[in-house]
Design a protein around this motif. Sequence first.
Motif, mmCIF file in Angstrom:
data_model
loop_
_atom_site.group_PDB
_atom_site.id
_atom_site.type_symbol
_atom_site.label_atom_id
_atom_site.label_comp_id
_atom_site.label_asym_id
_atom_site.label_seq_id
_atom_site.Cartn_x
_atom_site.Cartn_y
_atom_site.Cartn_z
ATOM 1 N N ASP A 71 8.830 31.466 21.616
ATOM 2 C CA ASP A 71 9.404 30.125 21.561
ATOM 3 C C ASP A 71 10.707 30.071 20.780
ATOM 4 O O ASP A 71 11.477 29.126 20.924
ATOM 5 N N SER A 72 10.947 31.074 19.935
ATOM 6 C CA SER A 72 12.145 31.046 19.102
ATOM 7 C C SER A 72 12.805 32.423 19.050
ATOM 8 O O SER A 72 12.159 33.447 19.302
ATOM 9 N N ASP A 73 14.077 32.401 18.715
ATOM 10 C CA ASP A 73 14.831 33.644 18.569
ATOM 11 C C ASP A 73 14.234 34.495 17.456
ATOM 12 O O ASP A 73 14.099 35.725 17.585
ATOM 13 N N GLN A 74 13.857 33.861 16.347
ATOM 14 C CA GLN A 74 13.311 34.598 15.213
ATOM 15 C C GLN A 74 12.008 35.304 15.576
ATOM 16 O O GLN A 74 11.789 36.468 15.216
ATOM 17 N N ALA A 75 11.136 34.604 16.311
ATOM 18 C CA ALA A 75 9.858 35.199 16.702
ATOM 19 C C ALA A 75 10.082 36.370 17.654
ATOM 20 O O ALA A 75 9.388 37.387 17.584
ATOM 21 N N ALA A 76 11.056 36.226 18.544
ATOM 22 C CA ALA A 76 11.345 37.297 19.498
ATOM 23 C C ALA A 76 11.883 38.528 18.777
ATOM 24 O O ALA A 76 11.514 39.667 19.107
ATOM 25 N N ARG A 77 12.746 38.319 17.790
ATOM 26 C CA ARG A 77 13.307 39.461 17.065
ATOM 27 C C ARG A 77 12.234 40.161 16.224
ATOM 28 O O ARG A 77 12.278 41.389 16.053
ATOM 29 N N ALA A 79 9.087 40.336 17.109
ATOM 30 C CA ALA A 79 8.318 41.109 18.087
ATOM 31 C C ALA A 79 9.078 42.350 18.510
ATOM 32 O O ALA A 79 8.499 43.431 18.661
ATOM 33 N N ALA A 80 10.392 42.221 18.679
ATOM 34 C CA ALA A 80 11.210 43.349 19.113
ATOM 35 C C ALA A 80 11.195 44.476 18.089
ATOM 36 O O ALA A 80 11.221 45.656 18.459
ATOM 37 N N SER A 81 11.164 44.130 16.820
ATOM 38 C CA SER A 81 11.191 45.155 15.768
ATOM 39 C C SER A 81 9.965 46.063 15.824
ATOM 40 O O SER A 81 10.003 47.200 15.368
ATOM 41 N N ALA A 82 8.883 45.557 16.405
ATOM 42 C CA ALA A 82 7.669 46.365 16.494
ATOM 43 C C ALA A 82 7.750 47.395 17.604
ATOM 44 O O ALA A 82 6.988 48.365 17.618
ATOM 45 N N TYR A 83 8.694 47.209 18.535
ATOM 46 C CA TYR A 83 8.790 48.104 19.683
ATOM 47 C C TYR A 83 9.967 49.073 19.611
ATOM 48 O O TYR A 83 9.936 50.134 20.233
ATOM 49 N N SER A 84 11.004 48.710 18.867
ATOM 50 C CA SER A 84 12.239 49.492 18.903
ATOM 51 C C SER A 84 12.051 50.938 18.446
ATOM 52 O O SER A 84 12.740 51.840 18.920
ATOM 53 N N GLY A 85 11.128 51.180 17.529
ATOM 54 C CA GLY A 85 10.897 52.542 17.051
ATOM 55 C C GLY A 85 9.992 53.359 17.946
ATOM 56 O O GLY A 85 9.728 54.527 17.669
ATOM 57 N N GLY A 87 10.614 53.742 21.326
ATOM 58 C CA GLY A 87 11.325 54.130 22.532
ATOM 59 C C GLY A 87 11.722 52.982 23.428
ATOM 60 O O GLY A 87 12.381 53.182 24.448
ATOM 61 N N ALA A 88 11.339 51.759 23.073
ATOM 62 C CA ALA A 88 11.705 50.586 23.866
ATOM 63 C C ALA A 88 12.989 49.977 23.316
ATOM 64 O O ALA A 88 13.311 50.130 22.141
ATOM 65 N N GLY A 89 13.694 49.260 24.186
ATOM 66 C CA GLY A 89 14.962 48.686 23.761
ATOM 67 C C GLY A 89 14.820 47.586 22.731
ATOM 68 O O GLY A 89 15.601 47.482 21.790
ATOM 69 N N GLY A 90 13.821 46.734 22.908
ATOM 70 C CA GLY A 90 13.666 45.616 21.983
ATOM 71 C C GLY A 90 14.853 44.675 22.003
ATOM 72 O O GLY A 90 15.266 44.147 20.966
ATOM 73 N N ALA A 100 13.061 36.172 25.481
ATOM 74 C CA ALA A 100 12.380 37.342 26.024
ATOM 75 C C ALA A 100 12.764 38.605 25.271
ATOM 76 O O ALA A 100 13.905 38.757 24.815
ATOM 77 N N VAL A 101 11.817 39.524 25.140
ATOM 78 C CA VAL A 101 12.061 40.843 24.557
ATOM 79 C C VAL A 101 12.023 41.851 25.696
ATOM 80 O O VAL A 101 10.981 42.030 26.340
ATOM 81 N N LEU A 102 13.160 42.478 25.968
ATOM 82 C CA LEU A 102 13.263 43.436 27.062
ATOM 83 C C LEU A 102 13.232 44.856 26.521
ATOM 84 O O LEU A 102 13.916 45.174 25.550
#
Length: 262
Positions: A71-77, A79-85, A87-90, A100-102
Motif C-alpha cells: 500500500d505504500s512506498d515504505q512498505a514496498a522498500r 519488502a524489497a530489502s528482504a529479497y535483494s540479497g 539474487g532478486a532485483g527488489g 510493486a516489488v519486481l
Amino acid sequence: MDLKRVRVRRERPTALAWALALCVTMLVVYVLTLNAGRPDVVESMAPAPRVTREIAFEGLKGWCVQMAACDSDQAARLAASAYSGRGAGGYVTRLEGEWAVLGAVYESEQDAARIARRLSEEAGIPSRVVCLEAEPVKLRITAPEAQIDAIAGADALLRRETRRLGEIALQLDRGELRPEAARTLCGVSAEEAATAARALSAIPGASENALCAGLIGRLETLSDMEKALSGSGEQGASLSGMVRCAQIENFVGQRGMQEGLR
C-alpha cells in the motif's frame, strides 16, 4: 530538429553472443573515447547538411516477476530489502495503484512464469507475472546525419544493456561468470553509456529537445548504475540482485521515456 510521430509495428530484438559483444564493446568504447572532447569533432557536426530520416523506436515489452504488492512506498522498500540479497532485483515501482516489488524482467513470458512459479513453490514467495510495454513510435527527424545516428545509437544502446544486464545476472547465478569479470563488463558498459550521452549533449539545443534530453538522462542514469556495479564489492547472489535491479530500472525508465514520445 523537427520531429513527427507515427506508429509502426513492433519487432523483437535478437540476443548477442557474449564473447563477441565484449570485444566489440571494448573496441567501440576505445574509439569513441579517443574522439570524446575533441573540438574538431563537435565543430564538424554544426555545418553539416541537414537530412530528413525516419527512426523507428521499436515497441518495448518485458515480462516482470512481481514478488510483492504494498500500500505504500515504505512498505514496498522494506519488502524489497528482504529479497535483494537473494539474487532478486527488489525494484520498487508504482503499478496498478499499488507499490510493486519486481525481482526480474525477461523477454519471454515463459521464462518469467517459470521463475515466478519456482519462487512460489520452492521459496514460499507468492509471485506473479506482470507485463510492461510501450507502443512503437516512428519519428521523422531533420538534422545532420551524425546527429540522427547518435539518437538511433543511444536508443539501441539502452535496449542492448537491458538484455546484457539480464545475461550478466543469470551467468553470475549459474557460476558461469566471476564477480570480477561481471564488474569489468559493467565498467566497460558504463563508459560506453557516458560516451553516448556526451555525443548527444554536444548537439546544439539538445537540452531543450524532449527526445535528446530524455535519452541523455537515461544514458547518464545507466552509466551511474553501471559505475556503481563496477565498484561494488558484493559477491554472488547480492551482486546478481544489484545487476537485476539496474536492469529493471533501465527497462522501466526507457519504457517511460518512449511512452512520453507518443
